[in-house]
Every structure is written in C-alpha cells, then in structure tokens.
Design a protein around this motif. Sequence first.
Motif, short mmCIF file in Angstrom:
data_model
loop_
_atom_site.label_atom_id
_atom_site.label_comp_id
_atom_site.label_asym_id
_atom_site.label_seq_id
_atom_site.Cartn_x
_atom_site.Cartn_y
_atom_site.Cartn_z
N ALA B 87 0.81 -1.22 0.00
CA ALA B 87 0.00 0.00 0.00
C ALA B 87 0.84 1.26 0.00
O ALA B 87 0.38 2.32 -0.42
CB ALA B 87 -0.92 -0.01 1.23
N VAL B 88 2.07 1.14 0.50
CA VAL B 88 2.88 2.36 0.66
C VAL B 88 3.54 2.73 -0.66
O VAL B 88 4.67 2.35 -0.95
CB VAL B 88 3.90 2.20 1.78
N ALA B 89 2.79 3.44 -1.48
CA ALA B 89 3.31 3.95 -2.75
C ALA B 89 2.47 5.14 -3.14
O ALA B 89 1.31 5.25 -2.74
CB ALA B 89 3.23 2.87 -3.83
N GLY B 90 3.05 6.00 -3.91
CA GLY B 90 2.28 7.08 -4.50
C GLY B 90 2.20 8.33 -3.65
O GLY B 90 2.67 8.40 -2.54
N GLY B 91 1.57 9.34 -4.26
CA GLY B 91 1.34 10.61 -3.59
C GLY B 91 2.47 11.58 -3.80
O GLY B 91 3.53 11.25 -4.27
#
Lengths: 419, 91
Positions: B87-91
């Motif tokens: 989940a820890v991706a993007g932004g």
Amino acid sequence: MDYVTGLRCRECGRQYPVEALNICDYCFGPLEVVYDYDAVAAATSREKIAAGPQTIWRYSELLPVSDPVPIDLGAGCTPLVRADRLAAELGLGELWVKNDTVNPTGSFKDRVVSVALTKARQLGFKVAACASTGNLANSVAAHAARAGMVSVVFIPSDLEVAKVVTTAVYGGNSVAVEGTYDDVNRLCAELSSEHPSWAFVNVNIRTYYAEGSKTLAFEVAEQLGWRAPDHVVVPVASGSQLTKVAKGFSELYKVGLLDEEPHVRISGAQAAGCSPVATAYADGADVIRPVKPHTIAKSLAIGNPADGWYALKTVRDSGGAFAAVTDEEIIEGIRLLARTEGIFAETAGGVTIASLMKLVASGVVRPDERVVAYVTGNGLKTVEALAPVVGPTATIAPTLQAFAAAVDVDADNYTRSST
Amino acid sequence: MSVTVRIPTQLRPLAGGAGEVALDGTTVGEVLKALDGAHPGFADRLFDDDGALRRFVNVFLADEDVRFLQGLETPVGEGQTLSIVPAVAGG
C-alpha cells in the motif's frame, strides 16, 4: 557527505541499508530515513544555512542525499507572504501564506523530485518514473530532462490540459492511463517489481523523495526568524506532505536550529469529493476506508492514501483537525486568495484556503495563533476550474463612450468582485 | 476455480522467486490461504493477529481493490487475477 545511518520500518522497527527500498519486507510498513542528529547538529547552523543556496539544498544536512551538484531546477525558497487582507476577511490575526506556486514547475513537487532524482542518480538509476496526479509528472519530466535521464511518467487520462502539456513538452515518455490515480498507482507499484532498474520516485525511491517535503517546514521556520508557527494548514492527498511538515519542525529543534521545542498544531485539508482521511477523523476511526474520488481538486484525488493513517495520527496528536470542502467552496477559496493576496492557486490551494475558512468558523484555527497556510500549486495548471466563473468584467467597443458607459472605477470606494 | 496470484518483489522469496502463482479457491480469502498452503509464510505476512489484511497490504481482484468488493469474502471466478500490492506507494 550525508548524515543518514540507515532506513527503519516505521511500523515494526526492522532496519534496512541505504538502498532503493520503500517498504518493510516483513510487514509492508513504510521505511523512514534515520539520521545521526548529533552529527547534523554539529555540522549545521543558522549562519551556514543563511549562506547556502537559495534552494532546498541550503538544508542539505537534513536531506537524505548529499551531492555538490544536485539535480536542481531551483526548487524551494519560495515566498512566505504575510496575508493581512485574507486574515481580515477570515477574522484571523497573524496569517501567512507559503506561496509554493512559484516553484520551477509550479508546485511543491519540485522539492521532493529534486531530492528523489539526486538520490536515484547516486544509487545508479538512469530511468526516472512516477505515478502522478499531474504535478509530480510535470516535475519528474522536467528534472529528468535537466539531468539527462530517461523519464517514464504515468498519469490518469482525464487530467487538466495544462498538466498534460507541461509534462509532455519535456519530451520524455508520458503515459495516460485509463482510470483513476489509484489505478495508476497500483499499476506503477506492480511495474516497479517488473522494472527494478527504474527509479519510481514515489514507489521504490519514496523513502528519500518524501523527505523533500520537510523543507516546507524548514523554510517557514527560517522565514519567521527561526520560530515555528502555532498552527499550519496542509492539503492532504497521500498524507506524506503533512507528516513530513510535522517531522521538519521537530527536526529543527532536535538539531538546535530552533531554541524552543515547537508545538505546531497541524490541520489537514481535503476535498469533500475525496476525503478518506477527513472522514476517518470526523468518525473517530482508526481505519482509512478507500474512496472513489469525484472532485475538481485532481491533484488531491487519491482515494487510497498511502500515508493516510500517519496523517490522521499526526493531526490528532498535534491538536489540529481536518476539514473537507465542496467543489464550490474550492472555487471560492481560490478566488478569495486571489482577490485578497494576489496569489493564484490551483484547486488544491483552493482546498487549503476553503478548509482554513471552515476551521476558523469552527474555532479550530484561532485569531491568537500565528497561522501558516500551505498553497502548493499554481492556478495556471487548473484554469478549467475557473474559466466558467471568471472572465472580463466588461467587453466593449474600442471607444471612449463605450468605456465610460460600461466601466465605473472609484478608487476611494473600491471593492473587488467576489461573485 | 483456478486463479493467478501476482506476488510483489518483497514476497517473491517465499514463492521460490516466482512473480505469479496459480491457485484454487472460491473466495479471495480461500485463495490466499491456498497460497500459504503452497508456500508457507504468506499468511504471517498478509494477515494481522485478527486474520484481517494488514494495514499496508492491498489486494486487487481484476484490478479492483477488494475493500470495495466483499473483502476476503469476495468470490473469485475462473481465470481471474489476484494481485498483492504494497500500500505504501504514491502521492
């Protein structure tokens, strides 16, 4: 030299080497950069920073990469504007606007990209990639051009025209994906497994990339004469920027650049059409439920925010709050900032200002506080949002009579149009 | 139902380095349990102590986040693809 000692999982504490890693192999928690703060404290000073470049690189001791010639278009050192007219309209005392619309590619993303690609180059990467709501793609494409790196940027296919054009002009690969940002992000997360030799700035390089947002706190403190504000309002998409602003203020104290321990209240701003974190805050929940975004604030349209949980926790722990604002309120926020302070923000900036209005009305942001509103993207990127509601106040024939009939300017009793 | 499970880099060592594994099951939860059966260790990485998906694990069925469907109870169809994505991706 840099002062990084390693990476550490924010959830389970497992330690990792300084490589292109963004998540813990074990629990999938995010990795954080660990610094030797004693060494930073010994190496940095207000005087040294003041003599540094007029960019984010003046704070290099607190950044995760050191390079005598970073990949740099001049990000940072943007104006902190005392906003008395806006403060008067809102009923606030001391209000400042951090005007990050004037970065090289028109958004705060230049801060994180300059850090990310400088680190990526040091790690040996030759391809710069990202999943973007638009601003990041602009910035990666531009910085990659500057550095002579190959770029492959991914954006949702329904983006504003300006963001598409100002990315494509740099000549790299720009891939429009049929879907939302969350679809783009999922695709890039999978692609990063297939292309481990590519630097996806917000996937495998994200640990370093996110650190660039700390400079939003560093600059504000320096510009206030090495004082922290009492309250900041920060827009929330993935939630990374908000958590790093908080980290930035606390690091300044840790390394002796602030005399007093800061107690900055941090409030988050979201669009009502994509407010998973604000909703969790309002519900008192600990779980962020993903949403399908429907908002004109496309740069904040992340329905499944990677750092949503940490943004929520940061806001709660600091005594701030969240606000969520409608598309109409976003437009009004953009216009209010423009007519009171002469700053034209993109829709995300409208979210910040409209949220500030709500937080003042609800008594969360108070007139006795020194308040900073972060306005992080340029209005020229999202003119579509304003085009239906603003235009010439008169259209006339080129004659004196037509002008006299149509326009009446009284300089002593002048109010700017607010409708 | 035979479905293809796509494995992210971080978990590939558990599956002998494979990026994809074919498994049987009628729901997302059953398929992921079958994954742990075939390659022990996955359950510990994917689920918390209450048996729910960990906070930072996303699972997509045919490109849709299963949280928008029926979570682990979501039925799977023959030939569908299930992707495990950090989940820890993007932004």
